[in-house]
Design a protein around this motif. Structure first.
Motif, mmCIF file in Angstrom:
data_model
loop_
_atom_site.group_PDB
_atom_site.id
_atom_site.type_symbol
_atom_site.label_atom_id
_atom_site.label_comp_id
_atom_site.label_asym_id
_atom_site.label_seq_id
_atom_site.Cartn_x
_atom_site.Cartn_y
_atom_site.Cartn_z
ATOM 1 N N ASP A 1 32.725 37.611 47.762
ATOM 2 C CA ASP A 1 33.046 38.216 46.475
ATOM 3 C C ASP A 1 32.075 39.331 46.099
ATOM 4 O OD1 ASP A 1 35.243 36.583 46.072
ATOM 5 O OD2 ASP A 1 34.057 35.006 45.116
ATOM 6 N N GLU A 2 31.342 39.852 47.070
ATOM 7 C CA GLU A 2 30.390 40.930 46.811
ATOM 8 C C GLU A 2 30.757 42.162 47.636
ATOM 9 O OE1 GLU A 2 26.203 38.819 45.696
ATOM 10 O OE2 GLU A 2 26.766 38.801 47.814
ATOM 11 N N GLN B 1 39.322 44.309 47.959
ATOM 12 C CA GLN B 1 38.844 43.825 49.252
ATOM 13 C C GLN B 1 39.787 44.252 50.386
ATOM 14 O OE1 GLN B 1 38.781 39.790 47.727
ATOM 15 N NE2 GLN B 1 36.572 39.660 48.039
ATOM 16 N N ARG C 1 24.210 44.788 47.612
ATOM 17 C CA ARG C 1 25.452 44.105 47.265
ATOM 18 C C ARG C 1 25.581 43.999 45.750
ATOM 19 N NH1 ARG C 1 24.817 38.568 50.430
ATOM 20 N NH2 ARG C 1 22.797 38.729 49.366
ATOM 21 N N ILE C 2 26.815 43.929 45.309
ATOM 22 C CA ILE C 2 27.100 43.723 43.896
ATOM 23 C C ILE C 2 28.360 42.869 43.779
ATOM 24 C CG2 ILE C 2 28.407 45.888 43.730
ATOM 25 C CD1 ILE C 2 27.528 46.096 40.822
ATOM 26 N N SER C 3 28.342 41.932 42.850
ATOM 27 C CA SER C 3 29.480 41.042 42.666
ATOM 28 C C SER C 3 30.652 41.806 42.054
ATOM 29 C CB SER C 3 29.084 39.874 41.760
ATOM 30 O OG SER C 3 30.210 39.066 41.467
ATOM 31 N N LEU C 4 31.848 41.427 42.439
ATOM 32 C CA LEU C 4 33.048 42.063 41.896
ATOM 33 C C LEU C 4 33.114 41.963 40.382
ATOM 34 C CD1 LEU C 4 35.632 40.822 44.557
ATOM 35 C CD2 LEU C 4 35.180 43.230 44.023
ATOM 36 N N ASN C 5 32.600 40.880 39.803
ATOM 37 C CA ASN C 5 32.704 40.714 38.355
ATOM 38 C C ASN C 5 31.703 41.549 37.575
ATOM 39 O OD1 ASN C 5 30.256 39.318 38.592
ATOM 40 N ND2 ASN C 5 31.224 37.306 38.493
ATOM 41 N N ARG C 6 30.888 42.324 38.270
ATOM 42 C CA ARG C 6 29.933 43.216 37.601
ATOM 43 C C ARG C 6 30.352 44.678 37.684
ATOM 44 N NH1 ARG C 6 24.353 42.743 40.068
ATOM 45 N NH2 ARG C 6 23.868 44.137 38.318
ATOM 46 N N PHE D 1 32.783 44.728 52.143
ATOM 47 C CA PHE D 1 32.547 43.576 51.281
ATOM 48 C C PHE D 1 32.201 42.358 52.120
ATOM 49 C CE2 PHE D 1 36.942 43.051 52.494
ATOM 50 C CZ PHE D 1 37.128 41.681 52.588
ATOM 51 N N TYR E 1 40.921 42.033 42.287
ATOM 52 C CA TYR E 1 39.907 41.730 43.288
ATOM 53 C C TYR E 1 40.480 41.700 44.711
ATOM 54 C CZ TYR E 1 36.657 40.261 39.548
ATOM 55 O OH TYR E 1 35.830 40.209 38.454
#
Length: 253
Positions: A110-111, A82, A147-152, A107, A78
Motif C-alpha cells: 500500500d506504499e 497501483q 515510500r509514502i502510503s496511499l492514504n497520505r 509501489f 487505490y
C-alpha cells in the motif's frame, strides 16, 4: 516553465502549478521545441483518439490530470493507481503530499515508491561512455527507497503513459478497458472521435486509414475483412485467425 506559467496560468514566479497547468506547460514546451514527441493532455479523463491520430502518428506521451478526492485520494482509486504503474506504457505519476511534489515510479503493498525533486545534487559533467566514475553513477540513485502510503497522497495527480507506436496506443486502450470491465474504478476512458473543441477532420493517408481501422476495432472483431483476415497499420500487419477472446487479442497484439 516559469514564463509559460505566467502566460497560461497567470502564476508568478514561486507559485504552485496545478496538475493540468503543469501538463499544459509541458505540452507547449514540446510544441515550441518542435520535439518528435507529441504531448496529449486531458482533464476530464477522456482520450480522444482521432486527435492523436489526426496526422501521421508520432510517439505520444499522454498526460491525464486528475483530482481523485478532496483532501486525500478516495480509496476507491487505490487499485487503479497501483495497476496503472504496472502497465508497460506507464511513465509514472506526478503527485505527492500537499505542497510537496513527488514522482511515483512503482509501489510495494500500500506504499508508492517515489523520487523527490526537492533533493538536489551537483550536476555530473558529461564524459564519454565508460569514463564515468562509480560516484558519478551513484549520484543518480539513492540507497534507500523512499515510500509514502496511499492514504497520505494529495488527490491532485498527473498520470503519464508513453505510446511509442500506434499498436502501443491500442494496447493501452485494451488494458484500461479490461481493468474497467473487471469492476475497477479507472480515471480514464477512450473515445474514437475528436474532442468537442477540436476541428473535425477525416484521416486520408494510408497510415491514418490503418490507424482508423485499429482504433475502431475495440472491442475487436477478429478480422478486418474476409480477404485479409487481419488488421493492418501502415506496413505492419497483425493477423488474428478465427474467433478469439479479447484477452487473446491483447496477447497477440
Amino acid at each position: 516553465m516559469a514564463s509559460l506559467g505566467k502566460k497560461f496560468e497567470g502564476k508568478d514566479i514561486g507559485e504552485w502549478f496545478g496538475p493540468y497547468g503543469t501538463a499544459t506547460i509541458i505540452r507547449e514546451l514540446a510544441r515550441q521545441a518542435a520535439h518528435e514527441l507529441s504531448i496529449y493532455t486531458t482533464t476530464d479523463g477522456v482520450v480522444y483518439l482521432a486527435d492523436i491520430c489526426e496526422h501521421d502518428f508520432k510517439p505520444t506521451l499522454i498526460l491525464v490530470a486528475s483530482m481523485l478526492g478532496i483532501d486525500r485520494v478516495n480509496p476507491v482509486y487505490y487499485p487503479f493507481i497501483q495497476a496503472s504503474l504496472t502497465l508497460p506504457q506507464s511513465a509514472g505519476v506526478a503527485g505527492g503530499r500537499p505542497s510537496s511534489a513527488l514522482y511515483f515510479a512503482g509501489f510495494q503493498g500500500d506504499e508508492l515508491l517515489y523520487l523527490d525533486p526537492h533533493f538536489t545534487r551537483p550536476a555530473v559533467a558529461h564524459r564519454p561512455d565508460g569514463h564515468y566514475s562509480h560516484s558519478d553513477l551513484a549520484s543518480y540513485s539513492c540507497n534507500t527507497p523512499r515510500r509514502i502510503s496511499l492514504n497520505r497522497l494529495d488527490p491532485c495527480m498527473v498520470f503519464g503513459y508513453y505510446c511509442g507506436t500506434l499498436e502501443s496506443l491500442v494496447d493501452l486502450r485494451s488494458r484500461i478497458e479490461l481493468l474497467a470491465d473487471d469492476g475497477m474504478r479507472t480515471i480514464m476512458s477512450f473515445d474514437n472521435g475528436h474532442a468537442p473543441t477540436a476541428a473535425l477532420s477525416v484521416p486520408s493517408s494510408p497510415q491514418l486509414q490503418g490507424a482508423d481501422t485499429l482504433l475502431t476495432k475495440l472491442p475487436p472483431s477478429c478480422s478486418d475483412s474476409e480477404e485479409s483476415g487481419g488488421l493492418r497499420s501502415g506496413s505492419d500487419e497483425i493477423v488474428l485467425e478465427g474467433e478469439c477472446s479479447e484477452e487473446e487479442w491483447v496477447t497477440e497484439l
